[in-house]
Design a protein around this motif. Structure first.
Motif, mmCIF file in Angstrom:
data_model
loop_
_atom_site.group_PDB
_atom_site.id
_atom_site.type_symbol
_atom_site.label_atom_id
_atom_site.label_comp_id
_atom_site.label_asym_id
_atom_site.label_seq_id
_atom_site.Cartn_x
_atom_site.Cartn_y
_atom_site.Cartn_z
ATOM 1 N N ALA A 176 14.561 28.751 38.017
ATOM 2 C CA ALA A 176 14.904 29.454 39.252
ATOM 3 C C ALA A 176 16.097 28.799 39.922
ATOM 4 N N TYR A 177 16.251 27.512 39.697
ATOM 5 C CA TYR A 177 17.369 26.759 40.275
ATOM 6 C C TYR A 177 17.598 25.540 39.395
ATOM 7 N N GLY A 178 18.855 25.206 39.138
ATOM 8 C CA GLY A 178 19.150 23.998 38.402
ATOM 9 C C GLY A 178 20.093 24.232 37.248
ATOM 10 N N VAL A 184 19.653 36.625 34.956
ATOM 11 C CA VAL A 184 19.461 37.907 34.270
ATOM 12 C C VAL A 184 18.688 37.749 32.966
ATOM 13 N N ASP A 185 18.483 36.529 32.493
ATOM 14 C CA ASP A 185 17.810 36.306 31.216
ATOM 15 C C ASP A 185 16.379 35.843 31.436
ATOM 16 N N GLY A 186 15.474 36.400 30.649
ATOM 17 C CA GLY A 186 14.069 36.040 30.761
ATOM 18 C C GLY A 186 13.641 35.075 29.672
ATOM 19 N N LEU A 187 12.419 35.237 29.213
ATOM 20 C CA LEU A 187 11.915 34.376 28.148
ATOM 21 C C LEU A 187 12.726 34.562 26.875
ATOM 22 N N THR A 188 12.967 33.476 26.187
ATOM 23 C CA THR A 188 13.575 33.549 24.864
ATOM 24 C C THR A 188 12.496 33.927 23.846
ATOM 25 N N ALA A 189 12.910 34.145 22.607
ATOM 26 C CA ALA A 189 11.939 34.406 21.544
ATOM 27 C C ALA A 189 10.987 33.216 21.404
ATOM 28 N N PHE A 190 11.527 32.003 21.527
ATOM 29 C CA PHE A 190 10.660 30.825 21.469
ATOM 30 C C PHE A 190 9.719 30.804 22.670
ATOM 31 N N GLY A 191 10.213 31.195 23.832
ATOM 32 C CA GLY A 191 9.361 31.243 25.009
ATOM 33 C C GLY A 191 8.180 32.179 24.832
ATOM 34 N N ARG A 192 8.414 33.318 24.218
ATOM 35 C CA ARG A 192 7.317 34.259 23.959
ATOM 36 C C ARG A 192 6.320 33.667 22.961
ATOM 37 N N GLU A 193 6.838 32.959 21.979
ATOM 38 C CA GLU A 193 5.946 32.288 21.028
ATOM 39 C C GLU A 193 5.100 31.238 21.743
ATOM 40 N N VAL A 194 5.714 30.523 22.685
ATOM 41 C CA VAL A 194 4.989 29.506 23.445
ATOM 42 C C VAL A 194 3.863 30.131 24.258
ATOM 43 N N VAL A 195 4.127 31.237 24.946
ATOM 44 C CA VAL A 195 3.085 31.893 25.741
ATOM 45 C C VAL A 195 1.930 32.322 24.844
ATOM 46 N N ARG A 196 2.243 32.924 23.693
ATOM 47 C CA ARG A 196 1.172 33.352 22.785
ATOM 48 C C ARG A 196 0.351 32.170 22.296
ATOM 49 N N ARG A 197 1.021 31.072 21.944
ATOM 50 C CA ARG A 197 0.283 29.921 21.432
ATOM 51 C C ARG A 197 -0.517 29.243 22.533
ATOM 52 N N CYS A 198 -0.001 29.216 23.748
ATOM 53 C CA CYS A 198 -0.780 28.685 24.875
ATOM 54 C C CYS A 198 -2.111 29.415 24.990
ATOM 55 N N GLU A 199 -2.061 30.718 24.925
ATOM 56 C CA GLU A 199 -3.298 31.487 25.082
ATOM 57 C C GLU A 199 -4.269 31.230 23.927
ATOM 58 N N GLU A 200 -3.759 31.033 22.730
ATOM 59 C CA GLU A 200 -4.626 30.723 21.591
ATOM 60 C C GLU A 200 -5.288 29.360 21.750
ATOM 61 N N ILE A 210 10.149 28.591 37.051
ATOM 62 C CA ILE A 210 10.844 29.505 36.158
ATOM 63 C C ILE A 210 11.550 30.599 36.959
ATOM 64 N N ASN A 211 12.627 31.162 36.410
ATOM 65 C CA ASN A 211 13.325 32.234 37.129
ATOM 66 C C ASN A 211 12.468 33.503 37.172
ATOM 67 N N ARG A 212 12.841 34.406 38.063
ATOM 68 C CA ARG A 212 12.023 35.589 38.317
ATOM 69 C C ARG A 212 11.865 36.441 37.059
ATOM 70 N N ARG A 213 12.943 36.626 36.326
ATOM 71 C CA ARG A 213 12.874 37.450 35.123
ATOM 72 C C ARG A 213 11.896 36.862 34.098
ATOM 73 N N GLY A 214 11.995 35.571 33.867
ATOM 74 C CA GLY A 214 11.084 34.935 32.929
ATOM 75 C C GLY A 214 9.646 34.962 33.416
ATOM 76 N N PHE A 215 9.473 34.785 34.703
ATOM 77 C CA PHE A 215 8.152 34.840 35.341
ATOM 78 C C PHE A 215 7.495 36.180 35.028
ATOM 79 N N LEU A 216 8.223 37.269 35.277
ATOM 80 C CA LEU A 216 7.646 38.597 35.073
ATOM 81 C C LEU A 216 7.489 38.914 33.592
ATOM 82 N N ASP A 217 8.380 38.399 32.750
ATOM 83 C CA ASP A 217 8.213 38.546 31.303
ATOM 84 C C ASP A 217 6.888 37.932 30.847
ATOM 85 N N ALA A 218 6.622 36.713 31.323
ATOM 86 C CA ALA A 218 5.391 36.028 30.924
ATOM 87 C C ALA A 218 4.161 36.785 31.388
ATOM 88 N N CYS A 219 4.200 37.318 32.610
ATOM 89 C CA CYS A 219 3.060 38.080 33.117
ATOM 90 C C CYS A 219 2.863 39.378 32.332
#
Length: 349
Positions: A176-178, A184-200, A210-219
């Motif tokens: 979100a800052y830094g 304008v960019d959300g989760l990367t392909a690796f980021g999506r893999e991370v979310v899936r593996r976290c849930e497993e 995290i920035n707003r776009r990535g936040f909403l992507d994860a949700c």
């Protein structure tokens, strides 16, 4: 003797009214984020020693230890694991493991007072024993060093949440800052893999920083409740660090929780009233099942003067009672909402 933390509170006092302290006895609080193990790794900070409250303008650490957690009616503490010197990309996993080692050492010293836990049942068992439950959460997927296998290693050592971001971009997402901010960019392909593996793995996805776009992507892709471990809300104070009502709804719709930070810079003022205002905004927008506590104690912040260490948490409970919160609402934000999110992200057998 006046406390250096704030006017009118004598050092060594038991804080809060009998009503507030009774509420904590029935619902020992769960705080979603304190960076104390960073100090243990750096300077040998002893979690079992009751430290004097730090001076207000030097209060970047020294807010949490087991005696003050117990005095403040805090039954469980998530210890954030910080890995990120800005720009460093290797050796970060080792830094996380060193902080976990510090917790393991502290637990061995006094297992009757501090117990490392992973499950909601273990949190409740610790409360029955009168011990503080210690949980682990990583602040920033930088610690994975771009390797999903690192997440499995951390989960085996008891890590219960992964914050996808911190103050710089990493292989999973953007802040979100830094450094590396890209709104304008959300989760990367690796980021999506991370979310899936976290849930497993039963690792809670933490959406602080995290920035707003990535936040909403994860949700949008989540099937388990996420959390925001430490944040403010834009509806109570406009600041880049805070999340908006759409983000609140995205987390609440998944059964997640949002921990309100104790830092005046993000709350819009010092004292207890701003903390209450942010918690109230969450209740007003998404209901009483979403708010939680996310102090950010020991995290290079100067906390609001009335919550300058863990012993003073019942003062917030008194302010909530005076602010019209019901006992049910207070018990939920102190403990029940966080406990539900832990329970709804089960650790595989």
């Amino acid at each position: 003797m006046a406390s250096p933390c704030g006017p009118g509170y004598p050092s060594g006092a038991m804080y809060g009214s009998p009503e507030a302290r009774a509420l904590h006895a029935r619902s020992p609080a769960i705080d979603l984020h304190a960076d104390s193990l960073m100090w243990s790794r750096w300077v040998g900070y002893d979690l079992h020693t009751r430290h004097d409250p730090p001076l207000p303008l030097a209060a970047i650490g020294g807010h949490v230890d087991v005696p003050r957690l117990r005095e403040g009616g805090v039954g469980a503490q998530f210890f954030g694991l910080v890995s990120l010197p800005i720009g460093q990309r290797r050796g970060l996993a080792a830094v996380i493991h060193e902080q976990i080692d510090e917790l393991d050492k502290a637990v061995r010293v006094a297992p009757d007072r501090l117990v490392k836990v992973r499950t909601a049942a273990e949190v409740e068992a610790a409360a029955r024993r009168g011990a503080v439950a210690a949980l682990l959460g990583i602040e920033g997927a930088h610690a994975l060093e771009g390797e999903i296998a690192q997440l499995d290693h951390f989960a085996r050592r008891g890590v219960r949440y992964l914050g996808l971001c911190h103050f710089s971009a990493n292989e999973a997402c953007f802040p979100a800052y830094g450094q590396g901010r890209r709104d304008v960019d959300g989760l990367t392909a690796f980021g999506r893999e991370v979310v899936r593996r976290c849930e497993e793995l039963g690792v809670i996805v933490d959406l602080a920083h995290i920035n707003r776009r990535g936040f909403l992507d994860a949700c949008a892709m989540a099937t388990r409740p996420p959390m925001v471990s430490h944040t403010g809300v834009l509806g109570a104070f406009a600041h880049w660090r805070n999340i908006d009502d759409e983000q609140l709804r995205a987390v609440a719709d998944l059964g997640g929780c949002v921990g309100v930070i104790f830092c005046p810079q993000f709350l819009g003022g010092d004292g207890l009233e701003p903390v209450v205002r942010h918690l109230k905004h969450i209740v007003d927008v998404v209901g009483e099942d979403a708010p939680a506590l996310g102090s950010d104690w020991d995290g290079f912040i100067v906390p609001t003067r009335d919550l300058c260490d863990a012993a003073r948490l019942p003062l917030l409970t008194d302010a909530l009672l005076k602010g019209g919160f019901s006992e049910v609402q207070i018990r939920k934000l102190l403990r029940d909402n966080a406990l539900r999110v832990i329970r709804d992200n089960p650790v595989p057998a």
